[in-house]
Every structure is written in C-alpha cells, then in structure tokens.
Design an enzyme around this catalytic site. Structure first.
Site, PDB file in Angstrom:
ATOM      1  CG  HIS A  87      -2.087  -0.916   1.114  1.00 25.74           C
ATOM      2  ND1 HIS A  87      -3.041  -1.037   2.102  1.00 25.74           N
ATOM      3  CD2 HIS A  87      -2.478  -1.772   0.130  1.00 25.74           C
ATOM      4  CE1 HIS A  87      -3.947  -1.919   1.736  1.00 25.74           C
ATOM      5  NE2 HIS A  87      -3.627  -2.383   0.546  1.00 25.74           N
TER       6      HIS A  87
ATOM      7  CE1 TYR B  88      -6.800  -0.068   4.659  1.00 28.20           C
ATOM      8  CE2 TYR B  88      -5.750   2.075   4.436  1.00 28.20           C
ATOM      9  CZ  TYR B  88      -5.664   0.706   4.509  1.00 28.20           C
ATOM     10  OH  TYR B  88      -4.435   0.096   4.432  1.00 28.20           O
TER      11      TYR B  88
ATOM     12  CD  GLU C 229      -1.394   1.203   4.671  1.00 27.16           C
ATOM     13  OE1 GLU C 229      -2.141   2.218   4.587  1.00 27.16           O
ATOM     14  OE2 GLU C 229      -1.798   0.045   4.437  1.00 27.16           O
TER      15      GLU C 229
ATOM     16  CE1 TYR D  99       6.901  -2.758  -2.982  1.00 29.09           C
ATOM     17  CE2 TYR D  99       7.716  -4.786  -1.998  1.00 29.09           C
ATOM     18  CZ  TYR D  99       6.774  -3.784  -2.065  1.00 29.09           C
ATOM     19  OH  TYR D  99       5.709  -3.790  -1.196  1.00 29.09           O
TER      20      TYR D  99
ATOM     21  CD  GLN E  37       3.838  -2.695  -6.636  1.00 30.17           C
ATOM     22  OE1 GLN E  37       3.278  -3.692  -7.080  1.00 30.17           O
ATOM     23  NE2 GLN E  37       3.208  -1.534  -6.489  1.00 30.17           N
TER      24      GLN E  37
ATOM     25  CB  SER F 148      13.198  -6.703  -6.718  1.00 24.88           C
ATOM     26  OG  SER F 148      12.140  -7.462  -6.173  1.00 24.88           O
TER      27      SER F 148
ATOM     28  N   PRO G  95      15.634  -9.583  -6.180  1.00 27.29           N
ATOM     29  CG  PRO G  95      14.052 -10.635  -4.823  1.00 27.29           C
ATOM     30  CD  PRO G  95      14.345 -10.302  -6.255  1.00 27.29           C
TER      31      PRO G  95
END
Length: 405
Positions: A88, A98, A140, A191, A207, A209, A284
């Site tokens: 997130h 949310y 977060e 990432y 996303q 890495s 990664p």
C-alpha cells in the site's frame, strides 16, 4: 482487539462468509470501480483484476485475518499486515481510501448474503474490518514517517541512465536522480513502484525489486510478460506495463517511481545466509548480494538459483561475479535445459534439489520465485529443521500464499 461479542459472531459466521467471500470480492471490485473508475485506471493492477488474482488474494487476506482473530491459538497477523502495508505504501495509499473500500465491500456483503446479514452480524464484521484497516493505517503511517514524507507522498522522478538486455525477455534499467533532486538508499531486498502512462490514458503501476539500491544509484530489471493461453483455454493478454517499458523506455527517458518499500529485507546479523531464487526471482537476491559485497561482508552465504536454461537466465554473469567477490559465498545452479554443457557440482540439470545442500542451525533463508517453487523449497527447509521464522520470502503479484490459498 475484537470485543468478545463480535468475536463470537465472527466465529459463528466465518464459515458462511468464508464460503461466499469468493463471490463477495469480485462484486465489491465491480461496485467500487463503477463508482470510482479512476482506481482501476490509475491504482489497481488491471491485469490481476482481469485474471481474478487480486480478488482471490483479497478474499484470502480477509478470511485469514478473521481466522487469526478468533481462533484459540491465533497466528500473529504481523507478517500478513506488514506485507500488505508495504505494498500500500508503495502505491501511496492513504487513510481516506479505506472508507471507499468499506462502503463497497459491505454493500457487496449485504447483496450476496442478504437477510443473513443481521444488525449483529453487520456490526461484528464492521468492527473486524476497521480493526484490520486501523492496523494497516498505523503501519503505513509509520512507513511514511520513516521515509520522511507525508501519507501518500512517495512519488519521485528518475531518469534512465542506462538500459541493458539481460536475457532474451529481460531488460535492466539503471535509474538516477534528476538534476537538483536525489534518490534515497534502499534496504537490500526492497522494491519500488513504477508508473507507466499507457496509450489509453491509464497510469498503471507495477512493483520491481531493486537490484541496486544505493543512494542515487538504483537499478531494476523488467521481464516482458508474454500473452499466454490458460489451462481452460482462456487467452491471457501480455503484460501491458512490462511490454510498454521494453518497447518504449530508453536512456534519457524519465520514469515516475516510488520510494523503496518491502519487508523482505536482509538482516544485518552474522547468521549464515541461504539465498534461493528461480527465474526473475533473482532480482531481490541480486540486491542483497550487492549490499553484501558493498559492505565487505564475511558471512557464510549459499546462493541457489534455478532457471530454464543458461541462455534464458537474467543476471547470470552478475550473479556469478557477486558471489565470487564474497569470501564466504558459494553458488549452485539448476537448469531445466542444460544444453550441451557438462553437469558439475555447481551446475546441474533439472529442478532445484536441496538434499545435498548443508543447512546449518541458525541459517536465515530468503526465497523468491514462482509460488510452487517457493512452496517446495520452504517445505524442504522445514523438514530439515529450519524454523519457520528463519524462512523469508517475496511474492511477485498478489500474495495468495500467505493468505492460505
């Protein structure tokens, strides 16, 4: 913590909700995207939505979290929530979103379950949702604070410093900061998100890495996802972001990227390391090896990599050079197609085999690759006596594994 009244209602209704949640989540996304088309255009992965992966992962996450809250010996939710929160944060998700999810998720629950959603049932699941949401929001906010930015303010511009063909289907991009700006250092294994403006005006995010994550010196590798045909005959389109990057992004071009996130982070201890990857899951691991060489680590490191063939392996030379630069490191490869090469103790045909690999007590294992591959390796490591807490992994895409699917 859930009130005992709500916990009991969740226990009583979890089987029914769990049985219907595979129907609830697609309806939820349908309702939410109808009301907020910008979310599917500019935030959610359209490919995962089309294939059903994201609804499946959401369903599993909710069911897993609920189960963890109401069982007598609940599994800690830290790992589940941490992985979601990092994803997130890499998307710039904020607290207000949310509320949108809550509105359309509960509308879908009521539509699917009908009269079974009594006021007591609704109140209990509402409490569960907001407990999970508040836990995620708290994590977060901590991630944003640690990054030195406000909630959601994770985006930066970077320039492509170089582009290199790593394998027939994989391109490596080196990224640098624009003049007058900077890119922070990442932790090894993290990432970044990349925003791609597509021809239909959508801004899709994926996303990747970091294979290098030093300050102002980032690198990512992108595998072009081809169109395929599923087992049921359904045509699966090619990856729209990966192929756009392959066809359109070159040296000097700018990319909009996020700050680094991700909870698969190499620890800084002295325990022996076992780094296991397959295919593009090496990325990664490459990032971790760069960190180990940059810090002149003398840790014992065993690197195991499985791939289709030497010709199709991305970062083959880089992986070899990095391991060679570490005094306590060893590398072994497995290839489905070894070609005419002669098998050795370091280069073997077939699938990865841990039977002959020494796993000493205290080893920290890091896994990345397709889910079936990681499941096999994880099971073998557990059978060898390695504690579950010592086995860490990264999933490319929705985390259906952690959700127990």
């Amino acid at each position: 913590m859930l009130s005992e009244t709500s916990a009991q209602v969740i226990r009583d209704t979890l089987p029914a909700v769990g049985a219907a949640i595979g129907e609830i989540t697609p309806l939820f996304y349908q309702k939410m995207f109808s009301a907020h088309p910008e979310l599917i255009r500019d935030l959610f992965n359209r490919g995962n939505q089309a294939q059903g992966d994201q609804p499946l992962a959401l369903a599993g996450s909710i069911a897993a979290y609920a189960t963890m809250q109401v069982t007598n010996n609940p599994h800690p939710t830290d790992q589940l929530l941490s992985r979601i929160a990092h994803k997130h944060a890499s998307l710039g998700v904020t607290k207000e979103q949310y509320k949108i999810v809550h509105e359309h998720l509960f509308a879908a629950i009521v539509q699917v379950l009908g009269d079974a959603v009594t006021p007591e049932v609704a109140a209990a699941w509402d409490e569960l949702y907001w407990q999970m949401a508040d836990d995620l929001i708290h994590i977060e906010q901590g991630l944003y604070s640690n990054a030195g930015v406000g909630p959601g303010a994770v985006w930066r511009e970077a320039v492509v410093a170089s582009r290199r063909q790593e394998s027939p289907d994989t391109v490596a991009f080196s990224l640098a900061a624009l003049e007058g700006s900077s890119l922070p250092a990442a932790k090894p294994g993290q990432y970044i998100s990349v925003v791609v403006p597509l021809p239909d005006a959508a801004n899709q995010i994926r996303q990747y890495s970091l294979t290098r994550g030093r300050a102002d010196d980032w690198a990512i590798s992108v595998k072009a996802i081809p169109a395929t045909v599923a087992e049921d005959g359904t045509e699966v389109p090619e990856g729209e972001v990966s192929n756009f990057l392959h066809r359109n992004v070159f040296e000097g071009d700018q990319l909009r990227v996020s700050l680094p996130f991700g909870d698969l982070v190499l620890d800084d201890g002295h325990d022996p390391l076992l780094l296991v990857s397959a295919g593009i899951g090496c990325t990664p691991i490459i990032g971790m090896l760069h960190y180990l060489t940059h810090t002149s680590s003398d840790r014992a490191v065993t690197v195991l990599h499985a791939d289709r063939s030497p010709a199709k392996q991305a970062h083959r030379r880089e992986l070899t050079d990095l391991v060679a630069a570490l005094p306590g490191a060893a590398l072994r490869h497995w290839y489905e197609d070894l070609g005419v090469r002669i098998a050795t103790d370091e280069t073997m045909p077939g699938r990865i085999e841990l039977r002959k690999i020494e796993v000493v007590p205290g080893t920290q294992a890091y896994l990345c690759g397709p889910l079936p591959f990681m499941d096999k390796v994880r099971s073998e490591l557990l059978d060898r006596g390695l504690p579950e807490a010592n086995i860490h992994y990264e999933v490319f895409g929705p985390d259906k594994w952690l959700a127990g699917l």
